[in-house]
Design a protein around this motif. Structure first.
Motif, PDB file in Angstrom:
ATOM      1  N   LYS A  37      31.578  30.631  -7.285  1.00 56.64           N
ATOM      2  CA  LYS A  37      32.300  31.253  -8.396  1.00 56.64           C
ATOM      3  C   LYS A  37      33.783  30.899  -8.333  1.00 56.64           C
ATOM      4  O   LYS A  37      34.395  30.576  -9.357  1.00 56.64           O
ATOM      5  CB  LYS A  37      32.111  32.775  -8.360  1.00 56.64           C
ATOM      6  CG  LYS A  37      32.800  33.494  -9.507  1.00 56.64           C
ATOM      7  CD  LYS A  37      32.525  34.983  -9.464  1.00 56.64           C
ATOM      8  CE  LYS A  37      33.175  35.687 -10.642  1.00 56.64           C
ATOM      9  NZ  LYS A  37      32.878  37.132 -10.636  1.00 56.64           N
ATOM     10  N   THR A  38      34.351  30.937  -7.146  1.00 51.96           N
ATOM     11  CA  THR A  38      35.760  30.582  -6.975  1.00 51.96           C
ATOM     12  C   THR A  38      36.012  29.133  -7.371  1.00 51.96           C
ATOM     13  O   THR A  38      37.003  28.828  -8.042  1.00 51.96           O
ATOM     14  CB  THR A  38      36.200  30.828  -5.517  1.00 51.96           C
ATOM     15  OG1 THR A  38      36.007  32.218  -5.211  1.00 51.96           O
ATOM     16  CG2 THR A  38      37.646  30.455  -5.292  1.00 51.96           C
ATOM     17  N   GLN A  41      35.996  28.996 -11.167  1.00 56.03           N
ATOM     18  CA  GLN A  41      37.219  29.577 -11.719  1.00 56.03           C
ATOM     19  C   GLN A  41      38.421  28.659 -11.484  1.00 56.03           C
ATOM     20  O   GLN A  41      39.253  28.480 -12.375  1.00 56.03           O
ATOM     21  CB  GLN A  41      37.470  30.966 -11.126  1.00 56.03           C
ATOM     22  CG  GLN A  41      36.474  31.987 -11.625  1.00 56.03           C
ATOM     23  CD  GLN A  41      36.580  33.331 -10.916  1.00 56.03           C
ATOM     24  OE1 GLN A  41      36.868  33.412  -9.733  1.00 56.03           O
ATOM     25  NE2 GLN A  41      36.318  34.401 -11.651  1.00 56.03           N
ATOM     26  N   ASN A  42      38.499  28.075 -10.303  1.00 55.41           N
ATOM     27  CA  ASN A  42      39.587  27.138 -10.001  1.00 55.41           C
ATOM     28  C   ASN A  42      39.509  25.916 -10.908  1.00 55.41           C
ATOM     29  O   ASN A  42      40.540  25.406 -11.356  1.00 55.41           O
ATOM     30  CB  ASN A  42      39.563  26.726  -8.540  1.00 55.41           C
ATOM     31  CG  ASN A  42      39.990  27.849  -7.618  1.00 55.41           C
ATOM     32  OD1 ASN A  42      40.624  28.814  -8.038  1.00 55.41           O
ATOM     33  ND2 ASN A  42      39.628  27.735  -6.355  1.00 55.41           N
ATOM     34  N   ILE A  44      38.202  25.768 -13.963  1.00 51.45           N
ATOM     35  CA  ILE A  44      38.628  26.193 -15.303  1.00 51.45           C
ATOM     36  C   ILE A  44      40.153  26.311 -15.355  1.00 51.45           C
ATOM     37  O   ILE A  44      40.778  25.902 -16.328  1.00 51.45           O
ATOM     38  CB  ILE A  44      37.951  27.523 -15.700  1.00 51.45           C
ATOM     39  CG1 ILE A  44      36.448  27.301 -15.957  1.00 51.45           C
ATOM     40  CG2 ILE A  44      38.615  28.136 -16.930  1.00 51.45           C
ATOM     41  CD1 ILE A  44      35.654  28.572 -16.160  1.00 51.45           C
ATOM     42  N   ASN A  45      40.740  26.849 -14.286  1.00 49.21           N
ATOM     43  CA  ASN A  45      42.181  27.074 -14.262  1.00 49.21           C
ATOM     44  C   ASN A  45      43.002  25.792 -14.218  1.00 49.21           C
ATOM     45  O   ASN A  45      44.216  25.835 -14.441  1.00 49.21           O
ATOM     46  CB  ASN A  45      42.562  27.982 -13.090  1.00 49.21           C
ATOM     47  CG  ASN A  45      42.062  29.399 -13.272  1.00 49.21           C
ATOM     48  OD1 ASN A  45      41.792  29.841 -14.381  1.00 49.21           O
ATOM     49  ND2 ASN A  45      41.912  30.114 -12.172  1.00 49.21           N
ATOM     50  N   LEU A  72      32.281  33.577 -19.237  1.00 50.68           N
ATOM     51  CA  LEU A  72      33.532  32.946 -18.845  1.00 50.68           C
ATOM     52  C   LEU A  72      34.134  32.258 -20.061  1.00 50.68           C
ATOM     53  O   LEU A  72      33.414  31.631 -20.841  1.00 50.68           O
ATOM     54  CB  LEU A  72      33.289  31.884 -17.762  1.00 50.68           C
ATOM     55  CG  LEU A  72      32.761  32.338 -16.408  1.00 50.68           C
ATOM     56  CD1 LEU A  72      32.567  31.129 -15.502  1.00 50.68           C
ATOM     57  CD2 LEU A  72      33.695  33.335 -15.769  1.00 50.68           C
ATOM     58  N   PHE A  74      36.918  29.393 -21.473  1.00 48.26           N
ATOM     59  CA  PHE A  74      37.514  28.156 -20.981  1.00 48.26           C
ATOM     60  C   PHE A  74      38.122  27.391 -22.149  1.00 48.26           C
ATOM     61  O   PHE A  74      37.693  27.543 -23.292  1.00 48.26           O
ATOM     62  CB  PHE A  74      36.467  27.296 -20.265  1.00 48.26           C
ATOM     63  CG  PHE A  74      35.296  26.909 -21.124  1.00 48.26           C
ATOM     64  CD1 PHE A  74      35.326  25.739 -21.878  1.00 48.26           C
ATOM     65  CD2 PHE A  74      34.168  27.710 -21.199  1.00 48.26           C
ATOM     66  CE1 PHE A  74      34.252  25.379 -22.689  1.00 48.26           C
ATOM     67  CE2 PHE A  74      33.096  27.355 -21.999  1.00 48.26           C
ATOM     68  CZ  PHE A  74      33.137  26.185 -22.745  1.00 48.26           C
ATOM     69  N   TYR A  90      25.379  27.685 -10.318  1.00 49.20           N
ATOM     70  CA  TYR A  90      25.691  29.062  -9.935  1.00 49.20           C
ATOM     71  C   TYR A  90      24.616  30.022 -10.449  1.00 49.20           C
ATOM     72  O   TYR A  90      24.142  30.887  -9.705  1.00 49.20           O
ATOM     73  CB  TYR A  90      27.059  29.501 -10.463  1.00 49.20           C
ATOM     74  CG  TYR A  90      27.370  30.923 -10.096  1.00 49.20           C
ATOM     75  CD1 TYR A  90      28.005  31.230  -8.903  1.00 49.20           C
ATOM     76  CD2 TYR A  90      26.984  31.987 -10.923  1.00 49.20           C
ATOM     77  CE1 TYR A  90      28.258  32.545  -8.546  1.00 49.20           C
ATOM     78  CE2 TYR A  90      27.227  33.298 -10.575  1.00 49.20           C
ATOM     79  CZ  TYR A  90      27.868  33.572  -9.385  1.00 49.20           C
ATOM     80  OH  TYR A  90      28.097  34.878  -9.029  1.00 49.20           O
TER      81      TYR A  90
END
Length: 127
Positions: A37-38, A41-42, A44-45, A72, A74, A90
């Protein structure tokens, strides 16, 4: 004949041991889910949004009763096939973890966002 029976028995034992070790290797840990998950998220960021290019959303996670856990958001500048691959991996891991732990949930299904937008370069759920 005795030799054939011994070979068959030995083969069965080896196959049983091999199947058991494969099942142990496939157990999904909470730490694996958090790490995946991290990473998502990273990923996407690393992309930013703009009003002209906009944002989108994707179902994320697998509730024990079915359906996603969350959505999520994006930016549309993201490499969509890459994100879809990461999220699918995931979701499959989350699904397997549910089975392995006999997980239960409230069976509520989160609704997809009605409105998302780009706020200060970050895709955000408005509603």
């Amino acid at each position: 004949m005795k030799a054939l029976i011994k070979i068959a028995l030995f083969s069965f034992i080896l196959i049983s041991i091999n199947c058991t070790s494969k099942q142990d290797d496939s157990n999904i840990t909470p730490e694996q889910l958090v790490a995946k998950k991290t990473a998502i998220q990273n990923y996407i960021n690393t992309f930013s949004c703009s009003e002209s290019l906009g944002c989108n959303f994707i179902a994320f996670g697998s509730k024990p009763c079915g359906g996603p856990r969350i959505y999520l958001v994006f930016p549309n500048t993201i490499n969509l096939p890459q994100l879809q691959t990461m999220v699918t991996e995931y979701n499959e891991m989350d699904y397997l973890r549910n089975i392995q732990t006999n997980a239960i949930s409230d069976c509520s299904v989160p609704l997809p966002p009605n409105e998302i937008g780009c706020v200060n370069g970050v895709c955000t759920i408005i509603n």
